[in-house]
Design an enzyme around this catalytic site. Structure first.
Site, PDB file in Angstrom:
ATOM      1  N   TYR A  74      -1.703   0.533  10.523  1.00 39.38           N
ATOM      2  CA  TYR A  74      -1.687  -0.019   9.298  1.00 39.38           C
ATOM      3  C   TYR A  74      -0.392   0.047   8.450  1.00 39.38           C
ATOM      4  CZ  TYR A  74      -3.574  -0.801   4.603  1.00 39.38           C
ATOM      5  OH  TYR A  74      -3.790  -1.550   3.481  1.00 39.38           O
TER       6      TYR A  74
ATOM      7  N   SER B 154       0.763  -1.096   0.047  1.00 37.73           N
ATOM      8  CA  SER B 154      -0.005  -0.132   0.063  1.00 37.73           C
ATOM      9  C   SER B 154       0.774   1.281   0.014  1.00 37.73           C
ATOM     10  CB  SER B 154      -0.755   0.043   1.237  1.00 37.73           C
ATOM     11  OG  SER B 154      -1.592   1.331   1.467  1.00 37.73           O
TER      12      SER B 154
HETATM   13  N1  LIG Z   1      -8.915  -1.093  -0.150  1.00 41.07           N
HETATM   14  C1  LIG Z   1      -7.910  -0.261  -0.172  1.00 41.07           C
HETATM   15  O1  LIG Z   1      -8.008   1.113  -0.003  1.00 41.07           O
HETATM   16  C2  LIG Z   1      -6.569  -0.690  -0.114  1.00 41.07           C
HETATM   17  C3  LIG Z   1      -5.402   0.025  -0.612  1.00 41.07           C
HETATM   18  C4  LIG Z   1      -3.981  -0.332  -0.580  1.00 41.07           C
HETATM   19  C5  LIG Z   1      -3.725  -1.777  -0.320  1.00 41.07           C
HETATM   20  N2  LIG Z   1      -4.811  -2.575   0.164  1.00 41.07           N
HETATM   21  C6  LIG Z   1      -4.452  -3.921   0.503  1.00 41.07           C
HETATM   22  O2  LIG Z   1      -5.066  -4.559  -0.755  1.00 41.07           O
HETATM   23  C7  LIG Z   1      -5.474  -5.972   0.077  1.00 41.07           C
HETATM   24  C8  LIG Z   1      -6.911  -6.413  -0.282  1.00 41.07           C
HETATM   25  O3  LIG Z   1      -7.792  -5.383   0.245  1.00 41.07           O
HETATM   26  P1  LIG Z   1      -9.195  -5.155   0.006  1.00 41.07           P
HETATM   27  O4  LIG Z   1      -9.494  -3.879  -0.803  1.00 41.07           O
HETATM   28  O5  LIG Z   1      -9.735  -6.078  -1.090  1.00 41.07           O
HETATM   29  O6  LIG Z   1     -10.137  -5.549   0.988  1.00 41.07           O
HETATM   30  P2  LIG Z   1     -11.151  -6.551   1.611  1.00 41.07           P
HETATM   31  O7  LIG Z   1     -12.087  -6.679   0.535  1.00 41.07           O
HETATM   32  O8  LIG Z   1     -11.645  -5.903   3.027  1.00 41.07           O
HETATM   33  O9  LIG Z   1     -10.205  -7.819   1.751  1.00 41.07           O
HETATM   34  C9  LIG Z   1      -9.365  -8.165   2.812  1.00 41.07           C
HETATM   35  C10 LIG Z   1      -9.122  -9.731   2.915  1.00 41.07           C
HETATM   36  O10 LIG Z   1      -8.251 -10.140   3.958  1.00 41.07           O
HETATM   37  C11 LIG Z   1      -8.943 -11.140   4.659  1.00 41.07           C
HETATM   38  N3  LIG Z   1      -8.342 -11.282   5.823  1.00 41.07           N
HETATM   39  C12 LIG Z   1      -8.088 -10.352   7.040  1.00 41.07           C
HETATM   40  N4  LIG Z   1      -7.701 -11.071   7.903  1.00 41.07           N
HETATM   41  C13 LIG Z   1      -7.636 -12.206   7.582  1.00 41.07           C
HETATM   42  C14 LIG Z   1      -6.955 -13.422   8.439  1.00 41.07           C
HETATM   43  N5  LIG Z   1      -6.645 -13.468   9.889  1.00 41.07           N
HETATM   44  N6  LIG Z   1      -6.738 -14.522   7.583  1.00 41.07           N
HETATM   45  C15 LIG Z   1      -7.100 -14.772   6.494  1.00 41.07           C
HETATM   46  N7  LIG Z   1      -7.645 -13.653   5.856  1.00 41.07           N
HETATM   47  C16 LIG Z   1      -7.979 -12.473   6.247  1.00 41.07           C
HETATM   48  C17 LIG Z   1     -10.259 -11.031   4.453  1.00 41.07           C
HETATM   49  O11 LIG Z   1     -10.941 -12.245   4.616  1.00 41.07           O
HETATM   50  P3  LIG Z   1     -12.163 -12.278   5.540  1.00 41.07           P
HETATM   51  O12 LIG Z   1     -13.257 -12.626   4.472  1.00 41.07           O
HETATM   52  O13 LIG Z   1     -12.227 -13.822   6.233  1.00 41.07           O
HETATM   53  O14 LIG Z   1     -12.291 -11.213   6.393  1.00 41.07           O
HETATM   54  C18 LIG Z   1     -10.481 -10.442   3.093  1.00 41.07           C
HETATM   55  O15 LIG Z   1     -10.472 -11.731   2.289  1.00 41.07           O
HETATM   56  C19 LIG Z   1      -5.217  -5.769   1.586  1.00 41.07           C
HETATM   57  O16 LIG Z   1      -3.924  -6.240   1.865  1.00 41.07           O
HETATM   58  C20 LIG Z   1      -5.247  -4.145   1.838  1.00 41.07           C
HETATM   59  O17 LIG Z   1      -4.377  -3.989   2.977  1.00 41.07           O
HETATM   60  C21 LIG Z   1      -6.218  -2.167   0.164  1.00 41.07           C
END
Ligand SMILES: NC(=O)c1ccc[n+]([C@@H]2O[C@H](COP(=O)([O-])OP(=O)(O)OC[C@H]3O[C@@H](n4cnc5c(N)ncnc54)[C@H](OP(=O)(O)O)[C@@H]3O)[C@@H](O)[C@H]2O)c1
Length: 251
Positions: A157, A144
């Site tokens: 974070y 990120s």
């Molecule tokens: N959205 C943003 O603005 C953004 C920006 C930069 C980077 N990112 C990064 O991109 C990645 C995906 O984000 P997203 O936007 O797609 O978010 P998201 O839809 O909320 O997905 C997060 C994922 O992490 C999983 N997770 C959380 N805790 C876990 C654990 N203990 N064990 C296994 N799985 C776990 C969740 O699974 P559950 O269904 O079990 O909760 C879900 O599959 C993340 O690493 C995030 O930090 C996001």
């Protein structure tokens, strides 16, 4: 095996319900990807994600995976690789946490760090070793922009993503020349369930845009991908802003 354009035939997603990961999987399935493993905490959302990819023609399997249970990673993820080669691993799990709350609840802050950083260290090493044994494949890591420079508003974070980013860069260097490619993806604010209800940051983007950038990065065998691409320039400047001034910026 990947095709001549770097598109994988088989994909393993760590964080199988991630909106960014699922947008990427949908895009790759419309290209060439046939087999998708969704590793995640068992839930109706994980089953729904698998059904959605089956509907567009993928052969989907799920595997129980908890980032916080590092001791189980070897067995849970190792099992996937014994079923056949994996051309691409997408490390997509992560939690944002609640900075205001977590500053007063150290154990909650630790869970953010353990999920995003130490969980990724163990899962990343397990997958890297399996990819290296195959002699090919890409490990794509969702880092990120938050990891580029710690901000007052989300340094718990941000620091976990800084650790993840440094780890993934080093792993990429360690695997250079082995046939395994590590790609670090640094999105800015993405409209997904992780950010639902939050005020949008400038240059906000979408899971589909991240998916496009990942596909392009695979084709180019990039080591670092910013989404949107202009963030690379913005962050190059922000990184050097003196702290007394940085503290006052509304970031
Ligand atoms: N959205 C943003 O603005 C953004 C920006 C930069 C980077 N990112 C990064 O991109 C990645 C995906 O984000 P997203 O936007 O797609 O978010 P998201 O839809 O909320 O997905 C997060 C994922 O992490 C999983 N997770 C959380 N805790 C876990 C654990 N203990 N064990 C296994 N799985 C776990 C969740 O699974 P559950 O269904 O079990 O909760 C879900 O599959 C993340 O690493 C995030 O930090 C996001």
């Amino acid at each position: 095996m990947k095709d001549a354009f770097g598109i994988p035939q088989s994909l393993l997603i760590l964080g199988g319900t991630s909106e960014i990961a699922l947008a990427t999987a949908r895009r790759l399935v419309t290209r060439r990807t046939r087999t998708v493993w969704l590793a995640g905490r068992p839930s109706p959302a994980l089953d729904k994600a698998a059904a959605g990819l089956r509907d567009i023609g993928a052969d989907v399997r799920t595997v129980a995976f908890d980032a916080l249970d590092a001791e189980s990673h070897e067995e849970a993820l190792g099992k996937v690789f014994t079923e056949g080669d994996i051309d691409m691993v997408l490390l997509a799990f992560g939690v944002l946490g609640d900075q205001a709350h977590d500053e007063g609840d150290p154990m909650a802050a630790v869970r953010v760090a353990q999920t995003n950083y130490t969980g990724a260290v163990s899962a990343g090493l397990v997958c890297a070793r399996a990819l290296q044994s195959q002699g090919h494949g890409s490990l794509v890591v969702l880092s990120s922009v938050a990891g580029e420079r710690a901000r007052r508003s989300n340094f718990i974070y941000g620091s976990s993503k800084a650790g993840l980013d440094a780890f993934a860069q080093g792993l990429g260097d360690a695997l250079h020349g082995t046939g395994v490619h590590v790609m670090v993806v640094r999105p800015g604010f993405v409209r997904s369930k992780m950010t639902a209800g939050m005020a949008e940051a400038p240059m906000a983007t979408t899971p589909d845009a991240v998916a496009v950038a990942i596909e392009t990065g695979l084709r180019r065998r990039s080591e670092t991908v910013w989404v949107p691409g202009a963030l690379r320039v913005v962050m190059a400047g922000l990184r050097h802003v003196p702290r007394p001034l940085f503290r006052r910026l509304p970031v």
